[in-house]
Design a protein around this motif. Structure first.
Motif, PDB file in Angstrom:
ATOM      1  N   PRO A 356       0.871  -1.169   0.000  1.00  0.00           N
ATOM      2  CA  PRO A 356       0.000   0.000   0.000  1.00  0.00           C
ATOM      3  C   PRO A 356       0.916   1.230   0.000  1.00  0.00           C
ATOM      4  CG  PRO A 356      -0.581  -1.501   1.806  1.00  0.00           C
ATOM      5  CD  PRO A 356       0.693  -1.995   1.212  1.00  0.00           C
ATOM      6  N   TRP A 357       0.463   2.251  -0.598  1.00  0.00           N
ATOM      7  CA  TRP A 357       1.282   3.451  -0.767  1.00  0.00           C
ATOM      8  C   TRP A 357       1.972   3.888   0.526  1.00  0.00           C
ATOM      9  CZ3 TRP A 357       2.189   5.843  -5.408  1.00  0.00           C
ATOM     10  CH2 TRP A 357       2.897   7.050  -5.342  1.00  0.00           C
ATOM     11  N   ASN A 358       1.213   3.966   1.586  1.00  0.00           N
ATOM     12  CA  ASN A 358       1.756   4.511   2.836  1.00  0.00           C
ATOM     13  C   ASN A 358       2.688   3.572   3.593  1.00  0.00           C
ATOM     14  OD1 ASN A 358       0.439   6.866   2.388  1.00  0.00           O
ATOM     15  ND2 ASN A 358      -1.234   6.457   3.824  1.00  0.00           N
ATOM     16  N   LEU A 359       2.722   2.316   3.207  1.00  0.00           N
ATOM     17  CA  LEU A 359       3.636   1.396   3.898  1.00  0.00           C
ATOM     18  C   LEU A 359       4.872   1.092   3.069  1.00  0.00           C
ATOM     19  CD1 LEU A 359       1.322  -1.262   5.598  1.00  0.00           C
ATOM     20  CD2 LEU A 359       2.017   0.994   6.396  1.00  0.00           C
ATOM     21  N   ALA A 360       4.806   1.399   1.790  1.00  0.00           N
ATOM     22  CA  ALA A 360       5.926   1.089   0.906  1.00  0.00           C
ATOM     23  C   ALA A 360       7.215   1.705   1.454  1.00  0.00           C
ATOM     24  CB  ALA A 360       5.643   1.638  -0.489  1.00  0.00           C
ATOM     25  N   PRO A 361       8.290   0.907   1.447  1.00  0.00           N
ATOM     26  CA  PRO A 361       9.557   1.452   1.928  1.00  0.00           C
ATOM     27  C   PRO A 361       9.977   2.650   1.071  1.00  0.00           C
ATOM     28  CG  PRO A 361       9.889  -0.664   0.839  1.00  0.00           C
ATOM     29  CD  PRO A 361       8.417  -0.478   0.991  1.00  0.00           C
ATOM     30  N   TYR A 362       9.712   2.533  -0.209  1.00  0.00           N
ATOM     31  CA  TYR A 362       9.890   3.623  -1.166  1.00  0.00           C
ATOM     32  C   TYR A 362       8.735   3.497  -2.137  1.00  0.00           C
ATOM     33  CZ  TYR A 362      14.544   3.616   0.806  1.00  0.00           C
ATOM     34  OH  TYR A 362      15.582   3.646   1.698  1.00  0.00           O
ATOM     35  N   GLN A 363       8.175   4.613  -2.542  1.00  0.00           N
ATOM     36  CA  GLN A 363       7.010   4.526  -3.416  1.00  0.00           C
ATOM     37  C   GLN A 363       7.408   4.324  -4.879  1.00  0.00           C
ATOM     38  OE1 GLN A 363       7.072   7.759  -1.429  1.00  0.00           O
ATOM     39  NE2 GLN A 363       6.609   6.280   0.179  1.00  0.00           N
ATOM     40  N   VAL A 364       8.616   4.754  -5.191  1.00  0.00           N
ATOM     41  CA  VAL A 364       9.019   4.745  -6.591  1.00  0.00           C
ATOM     42  C   VAL A 364      10.360   4.041  -6.777  1.00  0.00           C
ATOM     43  CG1 VAL A 364       9.470   6.180  -8.615  1.00  0.00           C
ATOM     44  CG2 VAL A 364       7.928   7.015  -6.829  1.00  0.00           C
ATOM     45  N   ALA A 365      10.418   3.205  -7.797  1.00  0.00           N
ATOM     46  CA  ALA A 365      11.698   2.609  -8.179  1.00  0.00           C
ATOM     47  C   ALA A 365      12.026   3.077  -9.584  1.00  0.00           C
ATOM     48  CB  ALA A 365      11.609   1.089  -8.135  1.00  0.00           C
ATOM     49  N   ILE A 366      13.199   3.667  -9.741  1.00  0.00           N
ATOM     50  CA  ILE A 366      13.645   4.080 -11.068  1.00  0.00           C
ATOM     51  C   ILE A 366      14.537   2.972 -11.604  1.00  0.00           C
ATOM     52  CG2 ILE A 366      14.938   5.799 -12.382  1.00  0.00           C
ATOM     53  CD1 ILE A 366      14.319   7.733  -9.991  1.00  0.00           C
ATOM     54  N   ILE A 367      14.138   2.445 -12.740  1.00  0.00           N
ATOM     55  CA  ILE A 367      14.864   1.295 -13.272  1.00  0.00           C
ATOM     56  C   ILE A 367      15.439   1.575 -14.654  1.00  0.00           C
ATOM     57  CG2 ILE A 367      14.705  -1.162 -13.826  1.00  0.00           C
ATOM     58  CD1 ILE A 367      12.264  -1.290 -11.989  1.00  0.00           C
ATOM     59  N   PRO A 368      16.690   2.011 -14.721  1.00  0.00           N
ATOM     60  CA  PRO A 368      17.336   2.109 -16.024  1.00  0.00           C
ATOM     61  C   PRO A 368      17.617   0.698 -16.509  1.00  0.00           C
ATOM     62  CG  PRO A 368      18.811   2.851 -14.261  1.00  0.00           C
ATOM     63  CD  PRO A 368      17.556   2.401 -13.609  1.00  0.00           C
ATOM     64  N   VAL A 369      17.162   0.412 -17.693  1.00  0.00           N
ATOM     65  CA  VAL A 369      17.238  -0.941 -18.209  1.00  0.00           C
ATOM     66  C   VAL A 369      18.677  -1.389 -18.475  1.00  0.00           C
ATOM     67  CG1 VAL A 369      16.847  -2.034 -20.444  1.00  0.00           C
ATOM     68  CG2 VAL A 369      14.910  -1.292 -19.066  1.00  0.00           C
ATOM     69  N   HIS A 370      19.514  -0.424 -18.782  1.00  0.00           N
ATOM     70  CA  HIS A 370      20.943  -0.723 -18.905  1.00  0.00           C
ATOM     71  C   HIS A 370      21.722   0.562 -18.690  1.00  0.00           C
ATOM     72  CE1 HIS A 370      21.119   1.235 -22.806  1.00  0.00           C
ATOM     73  NE2 HIS A 370      20.031   0.562 -23.157  1.00  0.00           N
ATOM     74  N   LYS A 371      23.030   0.416 -18.672  1.00  0.00           N
ATOM     75  CA  LYS A 371      23.859   1.598 -18.436  1.00  0.00           C
ATOM     76  C   LYS A 371      24.734   1.906 -19.653  1.00  0.00           C
ATOM     77  CE  LYS A 371      24.720   1.048 -13.443  1.00  0.00           C
ATOM     78  NZ  LYS A 371      25.807   0.690 -12.504  1.00  0.00           N
ATOM     79  N   ARG A 372      24.376   1.360 -20.773  1.00  0.00           N
ATOM     80  CA  ARG A 372      25.259   1.468 -21.932  1.00  0.00           C
ATOM     81  C   ARG A 372      25.252   2.842 -22.593  1.00  0.00           C
ATOM     82  NH1 ARG A 372      22.512  -2.291 -24.560  1.00  0.00           N
ATOM     83  NH2 ARG A 372      21.786  -3.241 -22.641  1.00  0.00           N
ATOM     84  N   THR A 373      24.121   3.486 -22.541  1.00  0.00           N
ATOM     85  CA  THR A 373      24.101   4.821 -23.140  1.00  0.00           C
ATOM     86  C   THR A 373      24.077   5.880 -22.054  1.00  0.00           C
ATOM     87  OG1 THR A 373      21.687   4.726 -23.274  1.00  0.00           O
ATOM     88  CG2 THR A 373      22.906   4.073 -25.229  1.00  0.00           C
ATOM     89  N   ALA A 374      24.820   6.924 -22.292  1.00  0.00           N
ATOM     90  CA  ALA A 374      24.920   8.004 -21.311  1.00  0.00           C
ATOM     91  C   ALA A 374      23.560   8.629 -21.052  1.00  0.00           C
ATOM     92  CB  ALA A 374      25.900   9.065 -21.801  1.00  0.00           C
ATOM     93  N   LYS A 375      22.756   8.670 -22.090  1.00  0.00           N
ATOM     94  CA  LYS A 375      21.447   9.298 -21.986  1.00  0.00           C
ATOM     95  C   LYS A 375      20.577   8.662 -20.908  1.00  0.00           C
ATOM     96  CE  LYS A 375      18.714  12.397 -24.074  1.00  0.00           C
ATOM     97  NZ  LYS A 375      17.776  12.143 -25.173  1.00  0.00           N
ATOM     98  N   ILE A 376      20.552   7.347 -20.909  1.00  0.00           N
ATOM     99  CA  ILE A 376      19.721   6.645 -19.925  1.00  0.00           C
ATOM    100  C   ILE A 376      20.207   6.925 -18.512  1.00  0.00           C
ATOM    101  CG2 ILE A 376      19.236   4.352 -18.997  1.00  0.00           C
ATOM    102  CD1 ILE A 376      18.570   3.381 -21.698  1.00  0.00           C
ATOM    103  N   VAL A 377      21.499   6.828 -18.320  1.00  0.00           N
ATOM    104  CA  VAL A 377      22.069   7.079 -17.002  1.00  0.00           C
ATOM    105  C   VAL A 377      21.767   8.512 -16.563  1.00  0.00           C
ATOM    106  CG1 VAL A 377      24.206   7.159 -15.666  1.00  0.00           C
ATOM    107  CG2 VAL A 377      23.894   5.396 -17.415  1.00  0.00           C
ATOM    108  N   GLU A 378      21.882   9.398 -17.514  1.00  0.00           N
ATOM    109  CA  GLU A 378      21.639  10.816 -17.262  1.00  0.00           C
ATOM    110  C   GLU A 378      20.196  11.066 -16.816  1.00  0.00           C
ATOM    111  OE1 GLU A 378      21.834  13.994 -20.511  1.00  0.00           O
ATOM    112  OE2 GLU A 378      23.925  13.296 -20.294  1.00  0.00           O
ATOM    113  N   ILE A 379      19.283  10.512 -17.569  1.00  0.00           N
ATOM    114  CA  ILE A 379      17.872  10.706 -17.237  1.00  0.00           C
ATOM    115  C   ILE A 379      17.533  10.068 -15.898  1.00  0.00           C
ATOM    116  CG2 ILE A 379      15.507  10.181 -17.944  1.00  0.00           C
ATOM    117  CD1 ILE A 379      16.451  10.433 -20.828  1.00  0.00           C
TER     118      ILE A 379
END
Length: 463
Positions: A356-379
């Motif tokens: 549930p939203w209020n119990l989540a340790p963190y509400q959001v997970a940002i998942i870059p699918v890979h680190k190969r392009t600078a753009k993805i890491v940057e965003i």
RNA sequence: CGGGGCGUGGCGCAGCCAGGUUAGCGUGCUUGACUCGGGUUCAAGAGGUCGGAGGUUCAAAUCCUCUCGCCCCGACCA
């Protein structure tokens, strides 16, 4: 040394002290100090590469039920011994979330937090007779001087002792005090992980009133506070009239989290939602007999104790009429760890937890699918830094893992929102947002993240 | 406490009944390469006093005795 009268006044509820001129700490302290105090914030973001949360791909052999299994798999807890667990960082984070909600709701209705010892002398327990009554569930031991002690399974004795020493007059009542603390019960059979453990975190509040009406009022206040606690936790709960058991007293209610896997059966009125023990056949509130059987997990229990402890321990106050009378008590418990387990029982699927939203340790997970392009890491970094300054808590999965692995972990750990950064999204200037609760995926414009998060929070059915 | 089950690399298991070279498998871990959006593939490697103690035997993960721990069912409980 302070004079006694000063001490006595100091612990009185502040609303009783309105005539006393007391200085607000805010006015006393200088601005430098203020700044220091207000800037100490809890961590709201985390890079997963530095998170100690050893996840398990396979089901641990010892876990029979979902919550136990998932807590182990998600790296939230580890067992030390039967019914004794370590909470790892992620597990503790959730425990703290629940504690905070509980604390806020207790404070809101005038509960004052204190902290009592876990180690308690046998003398107190002999006074109430529970040293003999409680049985082997009470963990007993001797200190080096052969004096008997126990590890508190509950704290009626200790708080009654405190109150009888310090509280004299009806003017001091009512008072409500609580703690969030570790309890010990040598369960006959600990089981289901954190659900029935021998050492566990519990919130226990005690109310002290001058008469029965006051106690009933305190009881109602707590009843309502409990409703708010579980509502805020995003849990479907049900209050049920119950037996008082060894705690004693007359009226008591259990608060159950509705879940299929619940150990307890109850009857719930289809019309007015009143809850009854499983043997009841009709609803005494609205008179109908359309009761529905449900199952639940007991996470809270409130009791009207009356004078059970104040009489046996001689906790008296002088009433308005000059007569000494026993203080009228109530006690109110919430199993913090058990609430966490119950939440998982209520909200999970085959992939993992759905916090549930209020119990989540963190509400959001940002998942870059890979680190190969600078753009993805940057965003990813940009997003992470953007969210860092908001009300949302987020993790950045910066680990050097394949996409599939990250997805599996994110689902397992149960973050309500996943923001997935792949090549397509980067090219099109969009973000892919996955909602854990229902598996829905939406593409949004990058600048709409915060608005989207807010919308998801609001529409989350168990926020 | 009564009943059932299980202890073998971090995790999940096989081997034990019918004792016999260097105790296997999967996964995880380390290294390298190939991959690169759903726990990839290939190769090489590290890692185990077989819960502990005692006994039987030429020989014990395997048989016997004792013991410790853990899980499940039941009564009990927040």
């Amino acid at each position: 040394m302070n004079g006694l009268s000063h001490i006595e006044r100091a612990w009185r509820p502040f609303w009783k002290l309105s005539q006393v001129s007391h200085r607000s700490p805010k006015n006393d302290s200088n601005t430098e100090d203020q700044r220091e105090i207000t800037t100490s914030r809890e961590e709201t973001t985390l890079k997963m590469s530095s998170l100690f949360a050893p996840t398990l791909k396979e089901d641990p052999a010892e876990a029979e039920i979902a919550s136990h299994n998932l807590m182990l798999r998600a790296g939230m807890i580890r067992q030390l011994s039967a019914g004794i667990y370590t909470y790892l960082p992620l597990g503790l984070k959730i425990l703290n979330k629940i504690s905070s909600i509980v604390r806020e709701e207790m404070n809101r209705v005038g509960g004052q937090e204190l902290l009592m010892p876990a180690m308690q002398p046998s003398e107190l327990w002999k006074e109430t007779g529970r040293w003999d009554v409680y049985g082997p569930e009470l963990i007993r031991f001797r200190d080096r001087r052969e004096r008997n002690f126990c590890l508190g399974p509950t704290h009626e004795e200790v708080i009654t002792d405190l109150v009888r020493r310090e509280l004299r007059s009806y003017r001091d009542l009512p008072v409500m005090m609580y703690q969030i603390q570790v309890k010990f019960r040598d369960e006959i059979r600990p089981r289901f992980g954190v659900m029935r453990s021998r050492e566990f975190i519990m919130k226990d509040l005690y109310s002290f009133d001058r008469d029965k009406e006051g106690m009933q009022k305190s009881y109602e206040t707590m009843y309502e506070a409990y409703c708010r606690v579980f509502e805020r936790c995003g849990l479907q709960y049900q209050a049920v009239r119950a037996d008082s058991g060894v705690i004693g007293g007359d009226i008591s209610h259990e608060f159950l989290i509705v879940a299929q896997s619940g150990e307890e059966k109850m009857m719930v009125c289809r019309t007015c939602r009143s809850g009854y023990p499983e043997d009841e056949e009709r609803c005494s509130v609205c008179g109908t007999s359309t009761l529905e059987e449900k199952r639940g997990i007991e996470v809270g229990h409130i009791f009207q104790l009356g004078t059970k402890y104040s009489r046996s321990m001689n906790a008296l106050f002088v009433d308005k009429d000059g007569q000494e009378k026993p203080i009228i008590m109530g006690c109110y418990g919430i199993g913090i760890g058990r609430t966490m387990g119950a939440a998982i029982e209520a909200y999970h699927d085959e992939h993992g937890i759905q916090w549930p939203w209020n119990l989540a340790p963190y509400q959001v997970a940002i998942i870059p699918v890979h680190k190969r392009t600078a753009k993805i890491v940057e965003i990813a970094d940009m997003l992470y830094n953007t969210i860092k300054d908001t009300r949302y808590e987020c993790v950045l999965d910066d680990r050097d893992l394949r996409a599939g692995h990250k997805f599996k972990d994110a689902d397992l750990l149960g973050f309500p929102v996943q923001i997935i950064l792949g090549d397509r999204a980067v090219d099109e200037n969009t973000l892919e947002v996955k909602i854990r609760q229902n598996g829905e995926r939406i593409d949004i414009n990058r600048e709409d993240v915060l608005e989207t998060l807010e919308n998801i929070r609001k529409s989350s059915f168990h926020n």
